[in-house]
Design an enzyme around this catalytic site. Sequence first.
Site, mmCIF file in Angstrom:
data_model
loop_
_atom_site.group_PDB
_atom_site.id
_atom_site.type_symbol
_atom_site.label_atom_id
_atom_site.label_comp_id
_atom_site.label_asym_id
_atom_site.label_seq_id
_atom_site.Cartn_x
_atom_site.Cartn_y
_atom_site.Cartn_z
ATOM 1 C CD GLU A 208 -70.318 -98.493 58.504
ATOM 2 O OE1 GLU A 208 -69.702 -98.617 57.432
ATOM 3 O OE2 GLU A 208 -69.940 -99.039 59.556
ATOM 4 C CB CYS A 242 -70.873 -97.158 49.772
ATOM 5 S SG CYS A 242 -71.000 -98.793 50.489
HETATM 6 P P1 NAD Z 1 -77.807 -89.288 52.251
HETATM 7 O O1 NAD Z 1 -76.728 -88.934 53.196
HETATM 8 O O2 NAD Z 1 -78.358 -88.231 51.364
HETATM 9 O O3 NAD Z 1 -79.069 -89.900 53.032
HETATM 10 C C1 NAD Z 1 -78.967 -90.999 53.918
HETATM 11 C C2 NAD Z 1 -80.127 -90.975 54.882
HETATM 12 O O4 NAD Z 1 -80.044 -89.818 55.697
HETATM 13 C C3 NAD Z 1 -81.507 -90.949 54.260
HETATM 14 O O5 NAD Z 1 -82.365 -91.782 55.007
HETATM 15 C C4 NAD Z 1 -81.928 -89.492 54.409
HETATM 16 O O6 NAD Z 1 -83.325 -89.307 54.524
HETATM 17 C C5 NAD Z 1 -81.280 -89.116 55.704
HETATM 18 N N1 NAD Z 1 -80.951 -87.695 55.829
HETATM 19 C C6 NAD Z 1 -80.654 -86.807 54.844
HETATM 20 N N2 NAD Z 1 -80.355 -85.605 55.364
HETATM 21 C C7 NAD Z 1 -80.473 -85.734 56.708
HETATM 22 C C8 NAD Z 1 -80.270 -84.836 57.809
HETATM 23 N N3 NAD Z 1 -79.901 -83.580 57.625
HETATM 24 N N4 NAD Z 1 -80.480 -85.322 59.062
HETATM 25 C C9 NAD Z 1 -80.826 -86.609 59.255
HETATM 26 N N5 NAD Z 1 -81.032 -87.489 58.266
HETATM 27 C C10 NAD Z 1 -80.853 -87.056 56.999
HETATM 28 O O7 NAD Z 1 -77.226 -90.515 51.423
HETATM 29 P P2 NAD Z 1 -77.880 -91.282 50.205
HETATM 30 O O8 NAD Z 1 -77.888 -90.384 49.002
HETATM 31 O O9 NAD Z 1 -79.148 -91.920 50.618
HETATM 32 O O10 NAD Z 1 -76.798 -92.445 49.987
HETATM 33 C C11 NAD Z 1 -75.658 -92.300 49.236
HETATM 34 C C12 NAD Z 1 -74.435 -92.048 50.092
HETATM 35 O O11 NAD Z 1 -74.327 -93.053 51.084
HETATM 36 C C13 NAD Z 1 -73.139 -92.121 49.314
HETATM 37 O O12 NAD Z 1 -72.268 -91.103 49.764
HETATM 38 C C14 NAD Z 1 -72.583 -93.485 49.676
HETATM 39 O O13 NAD Z 1 -71.196 -93.622 49.572
HETATM 40 C C15 NAD Z 1 -73.024 -93.607 51.087
HETATM 41 N N6 NAD Z 1 -73.095 -95.008 51.450
HETATM 42 C C16 NAD Z 1 -72.219 -95.498 52.365
HETATM 43 C C17 NAD Z 1 -72.265 -96.831 52.689
HETATM 44 C C18 NAD Z 1 -71.343 -97.426 53.698
HETATM 45 O O14 NAD Z 1 -71.592 -98.541 54.094
HETATM 46 N N7 NAD Z 1 -70.313 -96.746 54.135
HETATM 47 C C19 NAD Z 1 -73.205 -97.666 52.096
HETATM 48 C C20 NAD Z 1 -74.073 -97.125 51.160
HETATM 49 C C21 NAD Z 1 -74.021 -95.797 50.858
#
Ligand code: NAD
Length: 465
Positions: A208, A242
């Site tokens: 997602e 998002c």
């Molecule tokens: P992010 O990708 O930085 O982090 C998400 C999660 O992944 C966190 O728990 C983080 O600790 C973990 N993570 C980070 N790097 C990782 C790695 N290398 N391996 C495994 N886990 C890792 O995202 P964010 O900044 O927390 O959220 C914002 C983003 O999420 C935006 O791009 C937004 O559009 C997206 N988002 C999508 C939806 C959806 O439903 N499609 C909903 C909300 C947010």
Amino acid sequence: MRSTFEAQRAAFAREMLPSLDVRRDRLERALRMTQKHQGAIADAISADFGHRSRQETDLTEIFLVLSGIRHARRHVAKWMRPRRVATPPHMWPARSGIVPQPLGAVGVISPWNYPFQLGMLPALGALAAGNRVLLKPSELTPSFSGLLRESVAEFFADDEFAVVVGDVEVGRAFSQLPFDHLFFTGSTAVGREIALAAAANLTPVTLELGGKSPAIIDADCDVGVAAPRIAFGKLMNAGQTCVAPDYLLVPRGRVDELVAAITAAATAMYPSFAANADYTSIVSDRHYARLGRLVADAETRGAKAIRIDPAGETAPAAARKFFPTLLVGVDDEMAVMREEIFGPVLPIVAYDTLDDAILYVNRHPRPLALYWFGGSAANRDRVLSSTISGGVTVNDACWHVAQENLPFGGVGASGSGAYHGEQSFRTFSKDKPVFYQARLNGFGLFRPPYGRRFDAMIALLKRFF
Ligand code: NAD
């Protein structure tokens, strides 16, 4: 983390098809947990953000999770029932059916922007489907993540549903566990890393992800109606959503009218921004500075920034209240048109014909959401049939996400797979096909030695079936 995962796997092996009562009980406990800790959850998220409107937490997190649990509780008996499907006549009198089965131990990685909802909705879908769940929330919301870990531990055994907290390194190790399914919500860049890590174990993933969701304003759009809806979708959670409209596509002659209408709508909702408890802060200094840089870069490259500041305030940077900012005269060289904005900055792209607007959308990666505002059903259907996006709200923004009867998920760069309601149950189940052969049947005709009888039969099958 590894030992909890192993314990969940072992527990699943002991109970591979949890009964309806067991599943309903788990959903019931998730409901009680949410009800008991809702105030503390709102406080913790607010502390993590600097400030998060309590009403926004109630609407977009607590309410959505409660209604998701109630929906699953109401429908899980039907979802888990084996289903008969038709069997082709040449296979009669055999029968065919689909038997939903849980997958096992499921991992969920969630982001910070709606930390409760985006962790709990997939988790409860996985529980309804009969799985064990390990959830890793974001390190950017440490108060909330700690509270969630304690709350889940209060209501669930570790081998049923547990939370592990930690930073990117913990996330990396988490994504390397050989889960039976890995459900990730977050950025497109990290989603790619998750997919690669999961591939090493052939763990199936639901991704997602984010992206730039356009809102198309059609030539006959009533901006008096559209502007408050766009402003609400964009300013809720200070744009850290998002599916928030990332940018607007507006008929060239209506840009000024739209700027005025959105400014008026934003001002009606928020007579002030800095000192307004209804307006949420940006989650971190890094993201606050990033938004400032996006606006500055656009201005340097020739865009005009219109900062909405009805009360003439000066906001201390420490409070991270980013004033809504409209950008006109943008182009694709600007960072704001190349990166997901994830904040209350709204670029306006002028277009000449609806076909130009559609072309613009289709020249870019497939968005998570698309919005269209207008009165013509023909134009609406043209936009629907000639663009591809994760989901659509017609004549409003974001609302397709907020109900359990519509599957929610991206497409292409905005993700793969979907959840919510029954779709969550299917995502976290193996729909196992089962063919029940009859004692007396004609299948012997398929066996060698081949001869005239086989040739006559296969000729019939090839002609009629
Ligand atoms: P992010 O990708 O930085 O982090 C998400 C999660 O992944 C966190 O728990 C983080 O600790 C973990 N993570 C980070 N790097 C990782 C790695 N290398 N391996 C495994 N886990 C890792 O995202 P964010 O900044 O927390 O959220 C914002 C983003 O999420 C935006 O791009 C937004 O559009 C997206 N988002 C999508 C939806 C959806 O439903 N499609 C909903 C909300 C947010």
